[in-house]
Design a protein around this motif. Structure first.
Motif, PDB file in Angstrom:
ATOM      1  N   ALA A   1     -40.155  48.451 -20.319  1.00  0.00           N
ATOM      2  CA  ALA A   1     -41.194  49.338 -21.116  1.00  0.00           C
ATOM      3  C   ALA A   1     -42.497  49.034 -20.878  1.00  0.00           C
ATOM      4  O   ALA A   1     -43.512  49.980 -20.829  1.00  0.00           O
ATOM      5  N   PHE A   2     -42.847  47.782 -20.886  1.00  0.00           N
ATOM      6  CA  PHE A   2     -44.347  47.311 -20.639  1.00  0.00           C
ATOM      7  C   PHE A   2     -44.866  47.804 -19.194  1.00  0.00           C
ATOM      8  O   PHE A   2     -45.781  48.476 -19.081  1.00  0.00           O
ATOM      9  N   LEU A   3     -43.862  47.855 -18.253  1.00  0.00           N
ATOM     10  CA  LEU A   3     -44.320  47.948 -17.013  1.00  0.00           C
ATOM     11  C   LEU A   3     -44.424  49.655 -16.748  1.00  0.00           C
ATOM     12  O   LEU A   3     -45.402  50.206 -16.166  1.00  0.00           O
ATOM     13  N   SER A   4     -43.468  50.320 -17.426  1.00  0.00           N
ATOM     14  CA  SER A   4     -43.661  51.788 -17.494  1.00  0.00           C
ATOM     15  C   SER A   4     -44.550  52.704 -18.756  1.00  0.00           C
ATOM     16  O   SER A   4     -44.704  53.567 -18.542  1.00  0.00           O
TER      17      SER A   4
ATOM     18  N   HIS B   1     -50.669  51.804 -20.271  1.00  0.00           N
ATOM     19  CA  HIS B   1     -51.226  50.357 -19.493  1.00  0.00           C
ATOM     20  C   HIS B   1     -51.114  51.001 -18.131  1.00  0.00           C
ATOM     21  O   HIS B   1     -51.307  50.100 -17.379  1.00  0.00           O
ATOM     22  N   LYS B   2     -50.821  52.000 -17.561  1.00  0.00           N
ATOM     23  CA  LYS B   2     -50.608  52.558 -16.492  1.00  0.00           C
ATOM     24  C   LYS B   2     -51.905  52.089 -15.656  1.00  0.00           C
ATOM     25  O   LYS B   2     -51.768  51.605 -14.227  1.00  0.00           O
ATOM     26  N   GLU B   3     -53.178  52.630 -16.122  1.00  0.00           N
ATOM     27  CA  GLU B   3     -54.239  52.224 -15.501  1.00  0.00           C
ATOM     28  C   GLU B   3     -54.547  50.699 -15.147  1.00  0.00           C
ATOM     29  O   GLU B   3     -54.719  50.528 -13.807  1.00  0.00           O
ATOM     30  N   TRP B   4     -54.289  50.032 -15.988  1.00  0.00           N
ATOM     31  CA  TRP B   4     -54.523  48.383 -15.990  1.00  0.00           C
ATOM     32  C   TRP B   4     -53.499  47.779 -14.979  1.00  0.00           C
ATOM     33  O   TRP B   4     -53.704  47.193 -13.920  1.00  0.00           O
ATOM     34  N   LEU B   5     -52.264  48.337 -14.851  1.00  0.00           N
ATOM     35  CA  LEU B   5     -51.227  47.733 -14.008  1.00  0.00           C
ATOM     36  C   LEU B   5     -51.273  48.346 -12.745  1.00  0.00           C
ATOM     37  O   LEU B   5     -51.170  47.480 -11.775  1.00  0.00           O
TER      38      LEU B   5
ATOM     39  N   TYR C   1     -38.637  48.106  -9.203  1.00  0.00           N
ATOM     40  CA  TYR C   1     -38.966  48.844 -10.331  1.00  0.00           C
ATOM     41  C   TYR C   1     -40.186  49.166 -10.457  1.00  0.00           C
ATOM     42  O   TYR C   1     -40.637  50.327 -10.886  1.00  0.00           O
ATOM     43  N   PHE C   2     -40.842  47.907 -10.403  1.00  0.00           N
ATOM     44  CA  PHE C   2     -42.530  48.374 -10.549  1.00  0.00           C
ATOM     45  C   PHE C   2     -43.213  49.095  -9.532  1.00  0.00           C
ATOM     46  O   PHE C   2     -44.178  50.003  -9.683  1.00  0.00           O
ATOM     47  N   ALA C   3     -42.750  48.895  -8.239  1.00  0.00           N
ATOM     48  CA  ALA C   3     -43.077  49.591  -7.103  1.00  0.00           C
ATOM     49  C   ALA C   3     -42.880  51.003  -7.191  1.00  0.00           C
ATOM     50  O   ALA C   3     -43.807  51.931  -6.907  1.00  0.00           O
ATOM     51  N   VAL C   4     -41.860  51.565  -7.766  1.00  0.00           N
ATOM     52  CA  VAL C   4     -41.502  52.914  -8.214  1.00  0.00           C
ATOM     53  C   VAL C   4     -42.389  53.386  -9.116  1.00  0.00           C
ATOM     54  O   VAL C   4     -42.933  54.580  -8.981  1.00  0.00           O
ATOM     55  N   ILE C   5     -42.448  52.871 -10.133  1.00  0.00           N
ATOM     56  CA  ILE C   5     -43.475  52.956 -11.235  1.00  0.00           C
ATOM     57  C   ILE C   5     -45.035  53.376 -10.726  1.00  0.00           C
ATOM     58  O   ILE C   5     -45.545  54.231 -11.063  1.00  0.00           O
ATOM     59  N   MET C   6     -45.220  52.534  -9.932  1.00  0.00           N
ATOM     60  CA  MET C   6     -46.625  52.619  -9.415  1.00  0.00           C
ATOM     61  C   MET C   6     -46.858  53.606  -8.340  1.00  0.00           C
ATOM     62  O   MET C   6     -47.690  53.591  -7.442  1.00  0.00           O
TER      63      MET C   6
END
Length: 976
Positions: A528-531, A535-539, A561-566
């Motif tokens: 939930a934190f990653l997605s 926080h999307k801009e900071w991540l 998972y993080f690569a897909v979100i980004m």
């Protein structure tokens, strides 16, 4: 256990490293740590007293205020009414009393329209704000009214609605008043007056000191009535079918049993009840009851079924105040204070702490204080003596309430009352955070700390020392959410630190089967934190460092998972390819349809899943640039297997046939694939492309070389034809098929010489190579340009004449027919020449007559004045006029010849009969130079060959403009 301890040790070291960055790096701005608290204006007291500039003509016996309407009784027979909005227009009303009755009490409703005056003689008078007439209430006579409960829900300016009346005999009546006035025998103002209930104390009926009637938000009605020692509560709804909106049903429920009450044994001989209502016509929130033991105050909760009173407390009178000493006279209630009126002062007590915050003494010259009332509509407090009136202003009563709630650890209320003061709110949040930390409620403490301006390093160290990583993560996450867009450095560090916290916790929980549920919960929070969109801009800005952390922990699942979100699909596809999950990699590519990723990963995928990859290419269609996919296809098809070449051909055919690609590289590559893998399709492709060298999309020279290398002669012949190299096409076609060579020989239709040459090549090949006389004769019949004499040299000497008998006869017949045609044409030419001679003879004898009045057709001057020309059509021109008219229509070379003849004619001497010059001229002509007569004849041939108006010169000038374009502007200006 040792590994887990080392992991925690590494985590603590990393956390301290982050704190060091925040604390010491000059490049990283720290978080704000406080507010500048400057007092911009002078603090004024909450309660400010003001004496009204008013001197009564008589002593004041009673005073009431409501809705900005002030009424006071002066002496025993005067009523003074003042609209405070128009204070300079007081209104005096005479009560008209002749007896000794005095005013006992006055009651003014919430609208300020209905005034009741209770007299000591048990009479009650009614005065309406809009009238001057004092009207006695006959039905009320005999009752000493002590209190009135107004109907705030139904009361209007013209009617009070059902109201409650309390008397000194303990009785509660229901009544209704109307302001309408009839004539002499019109209706009375008191519509009805009926008893409802009797209040009793231990000794029997007791005076009803106070009455308050309210209606809750749920529609329930409640009445609070007080006597000297008791406070009664009546709660309920009116029964259906009873009189509309009355109180009968409410009191009928207590006919068989007494209502609930609170009792205090000590007595002043009277009591008083005060309510606090935030807004007009809303439900009251608090109450204060002044009785013998002190002041009972608390909150009113209309939702409770048994009792309205809650949070009750008793403020005991201080020494010297109370029964037998200096009894309190009145009480009023504000939001956070109640004010107690004594004979010589006013004391304000905070309802939150019970402390006296104000003691306001009055001068003896004004006399003792009589009573104190509150105007609920404005919040002003009014106190009066017999000779003066005072008003209290309440200003910013809630300014310091937050401190009181803070000391009571009631943080929610403290935050509510300092919401518009950031410095105070920060103090409350910091105190609440410390309190929760001491209570070991670490998550709540972290949430509060994140909202404060406390030092970031100090708070983080507190959680680290307490080993509360979860609370630290909550604190960091909320701090991250509060950052501004410009604080990129802090955001990068916070996101990295949070990622490390989650990864360390997941690593510690992963091997513990008993903590499986907690592991799953932590994993969901991490995702939930990653997605989180917040926080999307900071991540995104920190994605490189986060990927490094994920890789260092070996958490490939969350790395994907993080690569897909980004939307870093390149990393996802690379991960699948590294783990040989090629179909999953292709699924990611097909789902996100990014051409650049296809270009990058196609060389890898085509070696393992060629058919599926080509299907994906075809599905994307024109979004892909086929030129950038050729390297992948080339590497794949180098193996030379039929399946590999077929997949490459399938995609190239799609690009050419479906997408209509015209790029030369694509067509050249398709040619190479055909030449290697599908020769049968090569010639069909070339023929489909057409025979025009300007319309084909492949490189002709490359195609020729490619077909020659792989021995595809028919394809080479086709390319030769497109290049218009017919001789090479015929030479190569003769090696394959004579019929193909014949087709090539007929292509140069406009060049008969070349066609004849090509057919001779075919004939020679047939005669010399194949030695087939019949076929040679067939070639002779196929091409009309060939004659038997052209073919005969190719035959050997031993061939007999019988083989050529038919061909020779046909040739002789053709020659005979041609000779006859020539003879006919010669006869026609001879006849035409004879006709021309006859016409010339006739023309030499023709003449025309010129009259003296005839004029030039061009200048319209007499013709005989200058040399002239006469044409058979009848037009006559001066020689110079004809010259000027003919010159513009002549071609450039004839104009040059005309100028040359004029120059030579002007230079030749004029002949004189018998003179030496004539002889010299004749001698010069005999010597080879043109004579004057010859020059004139040549000039006449150019100028007078035909009439300028009737000849071809006029026909050719049909498309010439009337005005010379070079002189158009000049001509145009001459007409203006």
């Amino acid at each position: 256990m040792l590994g887990r301890w080392r992991g925690k040790q590494f985590f603590c070291c990393l956390s301290l490293f982050f704190l060091h960055l925040f604390h010491s790096s000059p490049l990283i701005p720290s978080f704000p740590v406080g507010y500048v608290n400057a007092q911009l204006e002078k603090e004024v007291p909450i309660f400010t007293k003001q004496r009204i500039d008013f001197t009564p003509s008589e002593r004041i016996t009673s005073l009431v205020v409501s809705c900005n309407q002030l009424c006071m009784s002066l002496g025993k027979d005067t009523l003074l009414r003042i609209d405070l909005g128009k204070a300079n227009e007081p209104n005096h009303v005479e009560l008209g009393r002749k007896d000794d009755a005095r005013v006992h009490k006055m009651f003014l409703d919430h609208t300020g329209c209905h005034l009741l005056i209770a007299l000591s003689s048990t009479e009650v008078l009614y005065v309406n704000r809009n009238g001057q007439k004092v009207r006695p209430l006959a039905r009320w006579k005999g009752q000493l009214v002590e209190s009135v409960g107004w109907n705030k829900a139904l009361g209007t300016e013209s009617s009070t609605g059902p109201i409650l009346v309390g008397t000194a005999q303990g009785q509660i009546f229901e009544a209704e008043l109307s302001a309408s006035e009839g004539g002499l025998f019109g209706p009375a103002p008191d519509l009805y007056f009926r008893p409802l209930y009797v209040l009793n104390e231990e000794g029997g009926p007791a005076p009803v000191c106070s009455l308050e009637a309210e209606r809750g938000p749920d529609g329930r009605g409640f009445v609070i009535a007080t006597t000297r020692q008791r406070l009664f509560q009546f709660i309920g709804r009116a029964a259906e079918g009873t009189e509309a909106q009355g109180f009968s049903g409410l009191f009928a429920a207590y006919a068989d049993h007494p209502p609930p009450f609170r009792e205090f044994p000590s007595s002043l001989g009277y009591s008083e009840l005060a309510f606090y209502t935030p807004k007009l016509r809303s439900a009251p929130r608090a109450f204060a009851w002044m009785m013998g033991d002190g002041v009972l105050y608390g909150a009113l909760d209309c939702g409770r079924p048994d009792s309205l009173l809650s949070e009750e407390r008793v403020w005991e009178y201080p020494e010297g105040v109370g029964p037998g000493a200096s009894p309190p006279l009145a009480v009023v209630l504000t939001q956070f204070h109640f004010l107690l009126l004594l004979a010589d002062r006013v004391e304000a007590v905070c309802t939150l702490t019970g402390q006296v915050v104000l003691r306001d003494h009055f001068l003896e010259k004004f006399g003792p204080l009589k009573h104190m009332v509150k105007d609920s509509s404005t919040g002003h407090l009014w106190a009066y003596t017999e000779r003066a009136v005072f008003r209290y202003h309440v200003q910013r009563e809630a300014r310091d309430v937050w401190r009181t709630y803070l000391d009571m650890n009631r943080f929610d209320l403290a935050k509510e009352y300092c919401r518009e003061r950031p410095d105070c709110l920060d103090t409350v949040l910091a105190r609440e955070a410390d309190y929760c930390f001491r209570q070991r409620r670490y998550l709540e403490s972290a949430r509060c700390y994140a909202l404060t301006q406390s030092y970031f390093e100090e708070i983080a160290l507190k959680f680290l020392e307490a080993r509360q990583e979860e609370a630290l993560a909550e604190f960091l996450q909320r701090k991250l959410a509060s950052l501004k867009p410009a604080e990129r450095t802090q955001a990068t560090l916070l996101t990295t630190w949070l990622t490390e916290l989650y990864l360390s916790r997941l690593g510690a929980l992963q091997g513990d089967p008993e903590a499986l549920n907690f592991y799953r919960e932590t994993r969901e929070r991490f995702r939930a934190f990653l997605s989180s969109p917040r926080h999307k801009e900071w991540l995104f800005a920190s994605r490189a460092s986060i990927h490094e952390l994920l890789a260092s922990h070996g958490d490939t699942e969350h790395m994907v998972y993080f690569a897909v979100i980004m939307q870093d699909y390149e990393r996802v596809v690379a991960y699948h390819c590294q783990h040989e999950a090629y179909e999953e990699a292709l699924a990611v590519l097909a789902r996100h349809r990014d051409p650049q990723l296809f270009y990058k990963f196609s060389p890898i995928l085509i070696r393992h899943i060629p058919r599926q990859l080509v299907d994906a290419w075809i599905e994307l269609g024109s979004r892909l640039d086929a030129r950038q996919l050729i390297p992948a296809l080339v590497n794949y098809s180098q193996g030379g297997e039929a399946q590999q070449v077929s997949q490459a051909i399938r995609y190239m055919e799609f690009c050419v046939n479906e997408l209509g690609e015209t790029e030369q590289a694509i067509h050249n590559y398709l040619l190479s694939l055909y030449a290697r893998g599908q020769p049968a399709s090569l010639l069909a492709y070339l023929e489909q492309a057409g025979a025009s060298p300007h319309r084909v999309h492949y490189d002709l020279k490359y195609a020729l070389r490619l077909c020659a290398e792989h021995g595809h002669h028919r394809a080479c012949v086709h390319v030769y034809k497109v290049l218009e190299l017919y001789e090479e096409a015929v030479d190569l076609a003769l090696q394959v098929d004579v019929d193909l060579a014949k087709q090539c020989a007929d292509l140069p239709e406009e060049d008969e010489e070349l066609r004849k040459k090509l057919w001779l090549k075919i004939a020679r090949h047939v005669v010399q190579e194949e030695e087939d006389v019949q076929t040679a004769m067939a070639c002779l019949a196929s091409c009309p340009l060939l004659k038997i004499e052209d073919v005969l040299p190719f035959f050997p000497d031993f061939v007999t004449i019988d083989h050529f008998k038919e061909a020779i006869c046909s040739s002789l017949k053709a020659y005979n027919h041609h000779i006859q045609e020539l003879q006919r044409e010669m006869e026609e030419a001879t006849a035409s020449a004879q006709r021309i001679r006859r016409d010339l003879q006739e023309l030499r004898g023709r003449y025309g007559t010129v009259e003296p009045q005839d004029k030039c057709a061009t200048c319209d001057f007499p013709l005989l004045n200058r040399p002239f020309y006469l044409f058979l059509c009848g037009h006559m021109f001066h020689a110079d006029c004809l010259l000027q008219a003919v010159r513009p229509g002549l071609p450039a070379y004839k104009q040059a010849r005309l100028e040359e003849l004029q120059r030579k004619l002007g230079a030749a001497p004029a002949p004189t009969k018998g003179s030496a010059r004539a002889k010299e001229a004749e001698g010069g002509a005999a010597a080879g130079g043109p004579s004057r007569e010859q020059l004139k004849a040549d000039l006449d041939e150019l100028v007078a060959a035909e009439c300028v108006y009737c000849g071809e010169l006029m026909i050719r000038s049909i498309d010439r403009p009337f005005i010379d374009p070079q002189r158009y502007e000049e001509e145009h200006l001459s007409w203006l």
